[in-house]
Scaffold this motif. Structure first.
Motif, short mmCIF file in Angstrom:
data_model
loop_
_atom_site.label_atom_id
_atom_site.label_comp_id
_atom_site.label_asym_id
_atom_site.label_seq_id
_atom_site.Cartn_x
_atom_site.Cartn_y
_atom_site.Cartn_z
N ASN A 74 0.85 -1.19 0.00
CA ASN A 74 0.00 0.00 0.00
C ASN A 74 0.88 1.24 0.00
N ILE A 75 0.82 2.01 -1.07
CA ILE A 75 1.68 3.18 -1.19
C ILE A 75 1.39 4.22 -0.11
N GLN A 76 0.16 4.21 0.43
CA GLN A 76 -0.18 5.17 1.47
C GLN A 76 0.58 4.88 2.76
N VAL A 77 0.89 3.61 3.00
CA VAL A 77 1.72 3.27 4.17
C VAL A 77 3.12 3.84 3.99
N LEU A 78 3.65 3.76 2.76
CA LEU A 78 4.96 4.34 2.46
C LEU A 78 4.95 5.85 2.67
N VAL A 79 3.86 6.50 2.26
CA VAL A 79 3.71 7.94 2.47
C VAL A 79 3.74 8.26 3.96
N ASN A 80 3.04 7.45 4.75
CA ASN A 80 3.02 7.66 6.19
C ASN A 80 4.41 7.50 6.80
N GLN A 81 5.13 6.46 6.39
CA GLN A 81 6.47 6.24 6.92
C GLN A 81 7.41 7.38 6.54
N ASP A 82 7.26 7.88 5.32
CA ASP A 82 8.09 9.00 4.88
C ASP A 82 7.82 10.24 5.72
N PHE A 83 6.55 10.49 6.01
CA PHE A 83 6.17 11.66 6.81
C PHE A 83 6.66 11.54 8.26
N VAL A 84 6.41 10.39 8.85
CA VAL A 84 6.71 10.21 10.28
C VAL A 84 8.21 10.20 10.54
N TRP A 85 8.94 9.44 9.75
CA TRP A 85 10.35 9.24 10.06
C TRP A 85 11.26 10.28 9.44
N SER A 86 10.73 11.11 8.53
CA SER A 86 11.52 12.27 8.08
C SER A 86 11.75 13.20 9.27
N ALA A 87 10.66 13.51 9.98
CA ALA A 87 10.81 14.33 11.19
C ALA A 87 11.51 13.55 12.29
N GLY A 88 11.32 12.21 12.29
CA GLY A 88 11.98 11.39 13.30
C GLY A 88 13.49 11.42 13.19
N LEU A 89 14.00 11.67 11.99
CA LEU A 89 15.45 11.76 11.82
C LEU A 89 16.04 12.94 12.58
N ILE A 90 15.22 13.97 12.82
CA ILE A 90 15.70 15.10 13.60
C ILE A 90 15.98 14.65 15.03
N PHE A 91 15.09 13.80 15.58
CA PHE A 91 15.34 13.22 16.91
C PHE A 91 16.63 12.41 16.92
N SER A 92 16.83 11.65 15.85
CA SER A 92 18.04 10.83 15.75
C SER A 92 19.29 11.72 15.74
N GLY A 93 19.22 12.81 14.96
CA GLY A 93 20.36 13.73 14.92
C GLY A 93 20.64 14.35 16.26
#
Length: 413
Positions: free
Chosen positions: A244-263
């Protein structure tokens, strides 16, 4: 339509996800040398093809309009935290800086390789390639759209750029084939280009998988077992996004900002070690002296500027998301703030919970883990034993056969 049918209406993504995961697992098991020659050849080819596509795109009719639009900033957007978050997360994705990849790759680097040079060249090259692809795509889109729709406006073109599949997943796979189709030998160029893109992405997948595999190997797990476990988890966790491409969209949205936490967590680790000590002991005074030296401003950047930058961006982004969201922020959705908070919370609970369990039950866990590791050795020894028995049986049979042949005066032993 072809791209939409492929990514949303077929099972090809799941099949390809499985095939490529197996291939990456095989490469990790055998070692990167198995595909090193292919990557060494295809990566420069990709750069040559990108430059060729850029030059050709600049010669198209009305390409200058697209180039002018691409190079004209909208200063008002600088007041949007979403722009900064997306820019920062894009660099974090592209360079792999926030994935922990370099923590693993660093164990294979010598001090003479120059980490500061590597960081600067990696970031500069990544930025240059991103600009090249951006200019190429914008020139192609503006030229193609104005040719098909002479009365169209820039607003129509911008809207077209925003509708290339969910999260712009089709931007490269739609417009670059259109560009190549206008060139002599375009089919060959397009085939070579996407082959090179595949090789580059494949090598990145191998590196990401190796990050987890190497950690398990360091815990004493046999490399073959670690590769099998990580490959299986990777495939299973990736199935929803492939289906489901919408799940991929969700993961892109959530973990793009999540990378800031990682940094921010990386910066916290650096501050715990000590920024001056890290700059001097690990970088400036290490190696053979050929690497570039970091100035003292590095200490202030890591202590204050980067921490403040990341924190302010996240708070700013959350506040604006709550104010400007089309739906209430507390409702679940592909790109809702509540969904992001829930996924981050689940991950934090799992990670903190595992660490608490490990700290409190370290002795018991270590004993059980040692027992599991010893099972590997027993299986290996058993396998060697079985091979020895088979070898002994084979030698016995061969000897008996030769003895019978000698009795019949067919051959001498």
């Amino acid at each position: 339509m072809a791209w939409q049918q492929f990514e949303e209406e077929s099972h090809w993504p799941v099949l390809l996800h499985f095939t490529i995961t197996v291939a990456c697992a095989a490469a990790n098991w055998r070692g990167v040398g198995s595909i090193e020659r292919a990557m060494t050849a295809m990566t420069p080819l990709l750069l040559v093809l990108l430059l060729t596509a850029l030059i050709w795109a600049l010669t198209l009719n009305n390409a200058e309009v697209g180039l002018g639009f691409f190079c004209t900033p909208d200063w008002g957007l600088l007041g949007s935290p979403t722009l900064w978050i997306e820019a920062l997360s894009q660099v974090a994705w592209d360079t792999g800086a926030a994935f922990g990849i370099f923590l693993v790759l660093g164990t294979s680097m010598s001090r003479q390789m120059g980490p500061v040079k590597n960081v600067i060249w990696t970031t500069a090259t990544n930025g240059g390639i991103s600009l090249t692809v951006g200019i190429t795509v914008f020139c192609t889109v503006f030229s193609t759209f104005t040719e098909v729709n002479p009365g169209g406006t820039k607003a129509d073109i911008v809207e077209l750029l925003r509708t290339n599949g969910p999260a712009n997943t089709g931007l490269t796979f739609i417009w670059l084939p259109i560009l190549f189709s206008t060139m002599a030998g375009g089919r060959v160029m397009a085939s070579l280009f996407f082959l090179a893109v595949f090789i580059a992405t494949f090598s990145n997948y191998i590196t990401l998988m190796n990050t987890s595999v190497q950690a398990m190997v360091d815990w004493g797990v046999k490399r073959g077992v670690a590769v099998a476990v990580i490959a299986m988890l990777t495939f299973l966790l990736g199935i929803p996004s492939a289906m489901n491409i919408q799940v991929l969209v969700n993961q892109d949205f959530v973990w793009s900002a999540g990378l800031i936490f990682s940094g921010l967590s990386m910066i916290y680790l650096l501050s715990r070690y000590g920024a001056p000590e890290f700059r001097l002991n690990m970088l400036n005074q290490a190696g053979d002296g050929s690497d570039w030296k970091l100035p003292r401003v590095f200490d202030y950047l890591t202590k204050y500027v980067l921490v403040l930058n990341g924190t302010v961006l996240l708070v700013w982004w959350v506040a604006q998301t709550i104010q400007s969201a089309d739906v209430p922020w507390y409702q679940l959705g592909n790109q809702s703030l509540m969904t992001a908070i829930l996924e981050w919370t689940v991950l934090v609970i799992i990670l903190v919970g595992l660490n608490v369990i490990f700290v409190r039950c370290q002795t018991s866990i270590s004993r059980h883990w040692s027992s599991l590791i010893s099972v590997q050795d027993k299986i290996t020894n058993c396998s060697n034993c079985c091979n020895k028995v088979e070898e002994d049986q084979f030698n016995t049979l061969e000897y008996e056969k030769l003895r019978l042949l000698e009795e019949n005066e067919c051959v001498g032993i």
